[in-house]
Motif scaffolding. Structure first.
Motif, PDB file in Angstrom:
ATOM      1  N   ILE A 142       0.870  -1.173   0.000  1.00 53.87           N
ATOM      2  CA  ILE A 142       0.000   0.000   0.000  1.00 53.87           C
ATOM      3  C   ILE A 142       0.900   1.213   0.000  1.00 53.87           C
ATOM      4  CG2 ILE A 142      -1.905   1.195   1.115  1.00 53.87           C
ATOM      5  CD1 ILE A 142      -2.483  -1.239   2.686  1.00 53.87           C
ATOM      6  N   ILE A 143       0.725   2.008  -1.019  1.00 56.79           N
ATOM      7  CA  ILE A 143       1.595   3.159  -1.162  1.00 56.79           C
ATOM      8  C   ILE A 143       0.817   4.391  -0.732  1.00 56.79           C
ATOM      9  CG2 ILE A 143       3.013   4.449  -2.810  1.00 56.79           C
ATOM     10  CD1 ILE A 143       3.849   1.523  -2.501  1.00 56.79           C
ATOM     11  N   GLY A 144       1.492   5.282  -0.064  1.00 54.43           N
ATOM     12  CA  GLY A 144       0.843   6.535   0.317  1.00 54.43           C
ATOM     13  C   GLY A 144       1.367   7.033   1.643  1.00 54.43           C
ATOM     14  N   PRO A 171     -14.806   4.947  -2.489  1.00 54.54           N
ATOM     15  CA  PRO A 171     -15.166   4.836  -3.905  1.00 54.54           C
ATOM     16  C   PRO A 171     -14.351   3.757  -4.618  1.00 54.54           C
ATOM     17  CG  PRO A 171     -14.508   7.092  -3.314  1.00 54.54           C
ATOM     18  CD  PRO A 171     -14.216   6.236  -2.142  1.00 54.54           C
ATOM     19  N   SER A 172     -14.814   3.409  -5.792  1.00 55.13           N
ATOM     20  CA  SER A 172     -14.170   2.374  -6.592  1.00 55.13           C
ATOM     21  C   SER A 172     -12.703   2.719  -6.875  1.00 55.13           C
ATOM     22  CB  SER A 172     -14.946   2.253  -7.901  1.00 55.13           C
ATOM     23  OG  SER A 172     -14.333   1.311  -8.703  1.00 55.13           O
ATOM     24  N   GLY A 173     -11.854   1.721  -6.750  1.00 52.21           N
ATOM     25  CA  GLY A 173     -10.453   1.896  -7.123  1.00 52.21           C
ATOM     26  C   GLY A 173      -9.589   2.576  -6.077  1.00 52.21           C
ATOM     27  N   THR A 174     -10.074   2.668  -4.840  1.00 48.41           N
ATOM     28  CA  THR A 174      -9.276   3.338  -3.811  1.00 48.41           C
ATOM     29  C   THR A 174      -8.359   2.374  -3.070  1.00 48.41           C
ATOM     30  OG1 THR A 174     -11.241   3.187  -2.419  1.00 48.41           O
ATOM     31  CG2 THR A 174     -10.728   5.349  -3.329  1.00 48.41           C
ATOM     32  N   GLY A 175      -8.469   1.087  -3.355  1.00 53.81           N
ATOM     33  CA  GLY A 175      -7.555   0.128  -2.715  1.00 53.81           C
ATOM     34  C   GLY A 175      -8.190  -0.654  -1.588  1.00 53.81           C
ATOM     35  N   LYS A 176      -9.513  -0.830  -1.629  1.00 56.01           N
ATOM     36  CA  LYS A 176     -10.190  -1.513  -0.523  1.00 56.01           C
ATOM     37  C   LYS A 176      -9.718  -2.960  -0.392  1.00 56.01           C
ATOM     38  CE  LYS A 176     -14.350  -0.380  -2.040  1.00 56.01           C
ATOM     39  NZ  LYS A 176     -13.943   0.536  -3.137  1.00 56.01           N
ATOM     40  N   GLU A 177      -9.577  -3.630  -1.533  1.00 56.51           N
ATOM     41  CA  GLU A 177      -9.169  -5.036  -1.486  1.00 56.51           C
ATOM     42  C   GLU A 177      -7.730  -5.154  -0.973  1.00 56.51           C
ATOM     43  OE1 GLU A 177     -10.322  -7.253  -4.857  1.00 56.51           O
ATOM     44  OE2 GLU A 177      -9.255  -9.044  -4.201  1.00 56.51           O
ATOM     45  N   VAL A 359      -7.205   5.327  -7.629  1.00 60.01           N
ATOM     46  CA  VAL A 359      -5.855   4.786  -7.866  1.00 60.01           C
ATOM     47  C   VAL A 359      -5.849   3.839  -9.066  1.00 60.01           C
ATOM     48  CG1 VAL A 359      -3.903   3.614  -6.824  1.00 60.01           C
ATOM     49  CG2 VAL A 359      -5.387   5.016  -5.403  1.00 60.01           C
ATOM     50  N   ARG A 360      -6.942   3.095  -9.229  1.00 60.32           N
ATOM     51  CA  ARG A 360      -6.987   2.177 -10.367  1.00 60.32           C
ATOM     52  C   ARG A 360      -6.857   2.945 -11.686  1.00 60.32           C
ATOM     53  NH1 ARG A 360     -11.627  -0.374  -9.641  1.00 60.32           N
ATOM     54  NH2 ARG A 360     -10.763  -2.222  -8.635  1.00 60.32           N
ATOM     55  N   GLU A 361      -7.533   4.083 -11.771  1.00 61.54           N
ATOM     56  CA  GLU A 361      -7.472   4.901 -12.981  1.00 61.54           C
ATOM     57  C   GLU A 361      -6.038   5.400 -13.211  1.00 61.54           C
ATOM     58  OE1 GLU A 361      -9.928   8.399 -12.790  1.00 61.54           O
ATOM     59  OE2 GLU A 361      -9.403   9.022 -14.825  1.00 61.54           O
ATOM     60  N   LEU A 362      -5.420   5.852 -12.129  1.00 64.13           N
ATOM     61  CA  LEU A 362      -4.037   6.334 -12.236  1.00 64.13           C
ATOM     62  C   LEU A 362      -3.128   5.201 -12.719  1.00 64.13           C
ATOM     63  CD1 LEU A 362      -1.861   8.532 -11.697  1.00 64.13           C
ATOM     64  CD2 LEU A 362      -1.683   7.637  -9.377  1.00 64.13           C
ATOM     65  N   GLU A 363      -3.330   4.016 -12.158  1.00 66.38           N
ATOM     66  CA  GLU A 363      -2.504   2.866 -12.526  1.00 66.38           C
ATOM     67  C   GLU A 363      -2.619   2.592 -14.027  1.00 66.38           C
ATOM     68  OE1 GLU A 363      -3.080  -0.577 -10.034  1.00 66.38           O
ATOM     69  OE2 GLU A 363      -1.765  -1.822 -11.274  1.00 66.38           O
ATOM     70  N   HIS A 364      -3.855   2.594 -14.538  1.00 68.20           N
ATOM     71  CA  HIS A 364      -4.049   2.317 -15.967  1.00 68.20           C
ATOM     72  C   HIS A 364      -3.428   3.402 -16.829  1.00 68.20           C
ATOM     73  CE1 HIS A 364      -7.673  -0.433 -14.983  1.00 68.20           C
ATOM     74  NE2 HIS A 364      -6.514  -1.053 -14.900  1.00 68.20           N
TER      75      HIS A 364
HETATM   76  N1  ATP Z   1      -2.553   2.854  -1.966  1.00 75.14           N
HETATM   77  C1  ATP Z   1      -2.282   2.060  -2.995  1.00 75.14           C
HETATM   78  N2  ATP Z   1      -1.027   1.706  -3.260  1.00 75.14           N
HETATM   79  C2  ATP Z   1      -0.726   0.905  -4.299  1.00 75.14           C
HETATM   80  N3  ATP Z   1      -1.630   0.413  -5.150  1.00 75.14           N
HETATM   81  C3  ATP Z   1      -2.912   0.723  -4.941  1.00 75.14           C
HETATM   82  C4  ATP Z   1      -3.312   1.563  -3.848  1.00 75.14           C
HETATM   83  N4  ATP Z   1      -4.638   1.709  -3.892  1.00 75.14           N
HETATM   84  C5  ATP Z   1      -5.066   0.984  -4.930  1.00 75.14           C
HETATM   85  N5  ATP Z   1      -4.046   0.387  -5.577  1.00 75.14           N
HETATM   86  C6  ATP Z   1      -4.112  -0.443  -6.783  1.00 75.14           C
HETATM   87  O1  ATP Z   1      -5.252  -0.005  -7.518  1.00 75.14           O
HETATM   88  C7  ATP Z   1      -5.989  -1.100  -8.030  1.00 75.14           C
HETATM   89  C8  ATP Z   1      -7.403  -1.087  -7.456  1.00 75.14           C
HETATM   90  O2  ATP Z   1      -7.368  -1.386  -6.078  1.00 75.14           O
HETATM   91  P1  ATP Z   1      -8.481  -2.301  -5.368  1.00 75.14           P
HETATM   92  O3  ATP Z   1      -8.916  -3.395  -6.277  1.00 75.14           O
HETATM   93  O4  ATP Z   1      -7.975  -2.670  -4.027  1.00 75.14           O
HETATM   94  O5  ATP Z   1      -9.652  -1.201  -5.267  1.00 75.14           O
HETATM   95  P2  ATP Z   1     -11.128  -1.329  -4.676  1.00 75.14           P
HETATM   96  O6  ATP Z   1     -11.260  -0.196  -3.724  1.00 75.14           O
HETATM   97  O7  ATP Z   1     -11.343  -2.699  -4.161  1.00 75.14           O
HETATM   98  O8  ATP Z   1     -12.021  -1.012  -5.943  1.00 75.14           O
HETATM   99  P3  ATP Z   1     -13.536  -1.506  -6.311  1.00 75.14           P
HETATM  100  O9  ATP Z   1     -14.462  -0.816  -5.353  1.00 75.14           O
HETATM  101  O10 ATP Z   1     -13.716  -1.045  -7.710  1.00 75.14           O
HETATM  102  O11 ATP Z   1     -13.526  -2.986  -6.154  1.00 75.14           O
HETATM  103  C9  ATP Z   1      -5.225  -2.348  -7.660  1.00 75.14           C
HETATM  104  O12 ATP Z   1      -4.375  -2.704  -8.735  1.00 75.14           O
HETATM  105  C10 ATP Z   1      -4.405  -1.913  -6.463  1.00 75.14           C
HETATM  106  O13 ATP Z   1      -3.240  -2.663  -6.361  1.00 75.14           O
END
Ligand code: ATP
Ligand code: MG
Length: 454
Positions: A142-144, A171-177, A359-364
């Motif tokens: 987890i980066i940040g 919200p979606s893509g914030t790194g919940k998983e 974060v997911r959007e940034l990653e892509h």
């Molecule tokens: N803080 C972080 N540091 C590094 N990578 C991150 C971080 N947050 C998110 N990511 C990366 O962004 C992508 C999306 O993260 P993740 O699947 O955990 O999001 P989510 O909150 O579960 O989204 P959704 O609600 O759409 O399921 C993953 O590839 C994850 O590794």
């Protein structure tokens, strides 16, 4: 080379086994009593122990128990005289890997040894892998370093130690998983399984059998018994993703399981008890769903014992440089990443974009830019058109609601500017102060005031 320790009071067997295993390419050590064997176990690296059961003095069973205590990783094969199978069974209960009856067939012995060593190797490999993962996920992945993320790290550490149910919202893509995994791998359950169920992806009946399993013949197509995710997660963590999408009928069942940790498989009558930690996540506003009657209030309180709220990326732009670097490294390899630059123009776009996909959007976007870039620098041309077209101006109205008192609004703007200057100057305070036209001591004062982590 793998080392096998052979223990038998009958010299004939020692010689026979030594020769047989030696020709198979194993290194062998021998002992004619359990006492000598213990000495060797203590002082050498042994990959497998083969021991006779009936020996004068210390028995094979006692040696097995000692071995389990001293070197729990070393698998044990017992040698049992014909007619004393009960003893072998007893040994198996005490974690012996397998047994061989005397006299034995050479081929059978070789096969049993090979299987025991293979099982041992896999177990060792798995343990190392899990260890590596648990190190990586202890915030490592987890980066940040923004204020909200530091608070989240603290929370992760605290909740990891307990069994409390955690609800991760954001919200979606914030790194919940990612955060759910981090809690699991930081907890005492880290060697147990981490099992995920996406509650939004399956139809009601399928989801029920996915969660709780089903018995053979429970419904058309149930040709065999299937364990559910709750059972698979026993001893570990169950991650209920998109829990806000769970159908009402299953919400009741889930509530009961959370309260009692017992359930029955679909079509079954036997009550199954499990030890599972539940972490759930949703990008819905569950309180709103409760008010609207879409989500049970009692279940909400059960899931929400501890709430981790992950803010959207636009509210923690401090994390931007680290995340950008991280994804450049992830997609170009650590060595190449050092040479890759990001143009000022791109930073400007990044700081002003709303990031609806977080974060997911940034990653892509980084992954895509690395493919498109021509030189060693990522430029605005490598970004998607919709991003480039956005106004790069700082929109005060977007970040500050109309009813905020002026001094608070000015603080908010000042904090953003100080943070941005520091980020751009790689946290060199003197440079950032110069850039903003303030003294170094005033800069230090602002850093303290806004609790900026350098
Ligand atoms: N803080 C972080 N540091 C590094 N990578 C991150 C971080 N947050 C998110 N990511 C990366 O962004 C992508 C999306 O993260 P993740 O699947 O955990 O999001 P989510 O909150 O579960 O989204 P959704 O609600 O759409 O399921 C993953 O590839 C994850 O590794
Ligand atoms: Mg997710």
């Amino acid at each position: 080379m793998q080392t096998i320790l052979i223990v038998d009071d009958e010299k004939n067997y020692l010689v026979l086994l030594e020769a047989l295993l030696g020709t198979e390419g194993y290194e062998t050590l021998t002992a004619s009593s359990a006492k000598d064997a213990l000495e060797i176990l203590r002082n050498s690296d042994v990959d497998l122990l083969i021991t006779d059961m009936k020996m004068p003095g210390m028995t094979g069973m006692e040696l097995l128990e000692e071995c389990e205590r001293l070197k729990p990783d070393v698998p044990v094969i017992t040698l049992t005289a014909y007619g004393t199978i009960e003893m072998a069974v007893e040994a198996m209960k005490k974690h012996a890997y397998d047994y061989i009856t005397k006299p034995f067939q050479n081929e059978q012995l070789k096969l049993t040894v090979k299987k025991a060593l293979e099982a041992h190797r896999l177990e060792k490999e798995n343990r190392l892998l899990r260890q590596a993962l648990s190190d990586r996920f202890r915030h490592g992945m987890i980066i940040g370093k923004s204020k909200p993320m530091i608070r989240i790290y603290d929370m992760i550490d605290k909740v990891a130690q307990s069994k409390a149910t955690v609800l991760i919202t954001g919200p979606s893509g914030t790194g919940k998983e990612l955060i759910a995994k981090s809690i699991h791998y930081g907890s005492t359950r880290k060697d147990g399984p981490f099992v995920t169920v996406n509650c939004g992806a399956l139809a009601e009946t399928l989801l029920e059998s996915e969660l709780f399993g089903h018995e053979k013949g429970a419904f058309t197509g149930a040709i065999a018994m299937k364990k559910g995710r709750f059972e698979m997660a026993d001893g570990g963590t169950l991650f209920l993703d998109e829990v806000g999408d769970m159908p009402a009928s299953l919400q009741v069942k889930l509530l009961r399981v959370l309260q009692e940790m017992t359930f029955e498989r679909v079509g079954g009558t036997r009550t199954i008890k499990v030890d599972v930690r539940v972490i759930s996540a949703t990008n819905r506003d569950l309180r709103k769903e409760v008010s609207a009657g879409n989500f049970r209030e009692d279940l909400f309180y059960r899931l929400n014992v501890i709430n981790l709220e992950i803010p959207p990326l636009c509210e923690r732009l401090d994390d931007m440089p680290l995340l950008v670097r991280h994804f450049i490294e992830k997609y170009s390899g650590e060595q190449d990443a050092d040479k890759i630059q990001v143009s000022q123009e791109v930073w400007k776009v990044f700081y002003n974009h709303k990031w609806p996909g977080n974060v997911r959007e940034l990653e892509h976007i980084i992954e895509r830019a690395l493919v498109l870039k021509t030189g060693q620098t990522i430029t605005a041309d490598d970004l998607p058109r919709e991003l480039r077209g956005e106004s790069a101006d700082f929109e005060v109205e977007r970040f500050i609601p109309p009813d905020v008192p002026l001094h608070k609004a000015l603080d908010t703007i000042e904090e953003r500017l100080v943070r941005r200057a520091l980020t751009h100057c790689n946290n060199v305070q003197a440079h950032a102060a110069q850039m903003l036209g303030i003294t170094k001591s005033l800069m230090q004062h602002k850093i303290k005031k806004y609790e900026i982590v350098i």
